[in-house]
Enzyme design. Structure first.
Site, PDB file in Angstrom:
ATOM      1  N   SER A 157       3.323  -8.832  -7.195  1.00 36.39           N
ATOM      2  CA  SER A 157       3.848  -8.032  -8.301  1.00 36.39           C
ATOM      3  C   SER A 157       5.359  -7.981  -8.204  1.00 36.39           C
ATOM      4  O   SER A 157       5.932  -8.067  -7.112  1.00 36.39           O
ATOM      5  CB  SER A 157       3.288  -6.608  -8.250  1.00 36.39           C
ATOM      6  OG  SER A 157       3.957  -5.755  -9.164  1.00 36.39           O
ATOM      7  N   TYR A 171       1.913   0.628  -3.387  1.00 42.40           N
ATOM      8  CA  TYR A 171       1.644  -0.565  -4.197  1.00 42.40           C
ATOM      9  C   TYR A 171       2.671  -1.669  -3.919  1.00 42.40           C
ATOM     10  O   TYR A 171       2.318  -2.831  -3.683  1.00 42.40           O
ATOM     11  CB  TYR A 171       1.665  -0.161  -5.671  1.00 42.40           C
ATOM     12  CG  TYR A 171       1.399  -1.267  -6.657  1.00 42.40           C
ATOM     13  CD1 TYR A 171       0.102  -1.697  -6.920  1.00 42.40           C
ATOM     14  CD2 TYR A 171       2.443  -1.857  -7.367  1.00 42.40           C
ATOM     15  CE1 TYR A 171      -0.138  -2.700  -7.853  1.00 42.40           C
ATOM     16  CE2 TYR A 171       2.204  -2.857  -8.297  1.00 42.40           C
ATOM     17  CZ  TYR A 171       0.910  -3.274  -8.536  1.00 42.40           C
ATOM     18  OH  TYR A 171       0.673  -4.268  -9.460  1.00 42.40           O
ATOM     19  N   LYS A 175       2.007  -5.368  -2.273  1.00 42.11           N
ATOM     20  CA  LYS A 175       2.297  -6.576  -3.036  1.00 42.11           C
ATOM     21  C   LYS A 175       3.309  -7.468  -2.322  1.00 42.11           C
ATOM     22  O   LYS A 175       3.210  -8.705  -2.363  1.00 42.11           O
ATOM     23  CB  LYS A 175       2.791  -6.206  -4.432  1.00 42.11           C
ATOM     24  CG  LYS A 175       1.729  -5.602  -5.325  1.00 42.11           C
ATOM     25  CD  LYS A 175       0.521  -6.514  -5.495  1.00 42.11           C
ATOM     26  CE  LYS A 175      -0.394  -6.071  -6.607  1.00 42.11           C
ATOM     27  NZ  LYS A 175      -1.584  -6.952  -6.747  1.00 42.11           N
TER      28      LYS A 175
END
Length: 289
Positions: A157, A171, A175
């Site tokens: 991401s 997160y 990632k």
């Protein structure tokens, strides 16, 4: 002849969003697909077998081959079951698309242990667990003289590569680690005939729409306009990376709207050196600010 004729793929998180579009395109291009989705909420809570089975029904109605899998890929046994199901149902495994993910955003000072652990488990452990069991299968094939021409596509991401987002420490960390894992795996698994790449996608999904500030950027286009941020616009890159003769490995690509960009990791910006032992004042004077 489809670009993926004869290929067998497992796709995690394929019941909705980008993963669903991967599954539909792969099947349309001739692949047999194991559609994995636990069916949880954005935050990973709950289960629902419906999405995975609905995608399978859609693929079959269009003349494709697919089976559903509702295992939790964040568990060792769930990931192994997913890989095994592909081999049992279709006789082989050629492609892994690691796509499943959740969001539990929160600022560092208030983030709970549970919210950290859950996001790391689904993204990082989930990616690794499926990769690990697939790698074991491909290693066995290679050792037996049946050299694979396999492909893994991981999902990183921008949050973990180019655009750090406040409130997404769990997160973004997962990632970024997935991008690093991709490079290690590409180097390690090439001897077994396995290519490994990653994408960092931005498209209009329930997860991106739940990210503060993204809703306005991901709004529906006006009638007649090209929908560049549709989840389906991500899947052609993934399908290409999954083709048997694609030569690409060890790459991370940002894909958003009408752009695909190859990303590079940490690199030297400026170096300071000394002939003697470091001194604090010397570092203070010379270290790039």
């Amino acid at each position: 002849m489809g670009a993926l004729d004869g290929r067998v793929a497992v796709i995690s998180g394929a019941g909705r969003g980008i993963g669903r579009e991967h599954a539909l395109l792969f099947a349309a291009k001739g692949a047999s697909v194991v559609v994995n989705d636990l069916g949880g909420s954005n935050s990973g809570d709950g289960t629902d077998a419906g999405p995975a089975h609905e995608v399978v029904e859609e693929i079959r109605a269009a003349g494709g081959a697919a089976v559903a899998n509702t295992e939790n890929i964040a568990t060792w046994d769930g990931a192994r079951s997913l890989v095994n199901q592909a081999v049992e149902e279709f006789g082989r495994l050629d492609v892994v698309v690691n796509n499943a993910g959740i969001l539990r955003d929160g600022f560092i000072a208030g983030l709970s242990e549970a919210d950290w652990d859950a996001v790391i488990a689904v993204h990082l452990k989930g990616h690794f667990s499926v990769l690990r069991h697939a790698a074991e299968y491909w290693k066995g094939q290679s050792k037996a003289g049946d050299q694979p021409m396999a492909s893994v596509i991981n999902t990183a991401s921008g949050s973990g590569t180019t655009i750090p987002n406040a409130g997404q420490v769990n997160y973004g960390s997962a990632k970024a680690a997935i991008a690093a894992m991709t490079l290690v795996a590409a180097d390690e698994l090439q001897r077994y005939g396995v290519r490994v790449n990653a994408i960092a996608p931005i498209a209009r999904t329930r997860l991106t729409l739940a990210t503060p500030g993204m809703g306005s950027l991901m709004s529906e286009p006006e009638p007649g306009e090209v929908d560049l941020f549709a989840p389906a616009n991500i899947s052609p890159l993934v399908a290409y990376l999954a083709t048997e003769k694609c030569p690409v490995t060890g790459r991370v690509y940002a894909v958003q709207g009408g752009a695909i960009s190859q990303l590079a990791g940490w690199h030297d910006v400026k170096t300071i050196e000394t002939d003697g032992l470091w001194q604090i004042h010397d570092i203070e004077d010379r270290l790039p600010r």
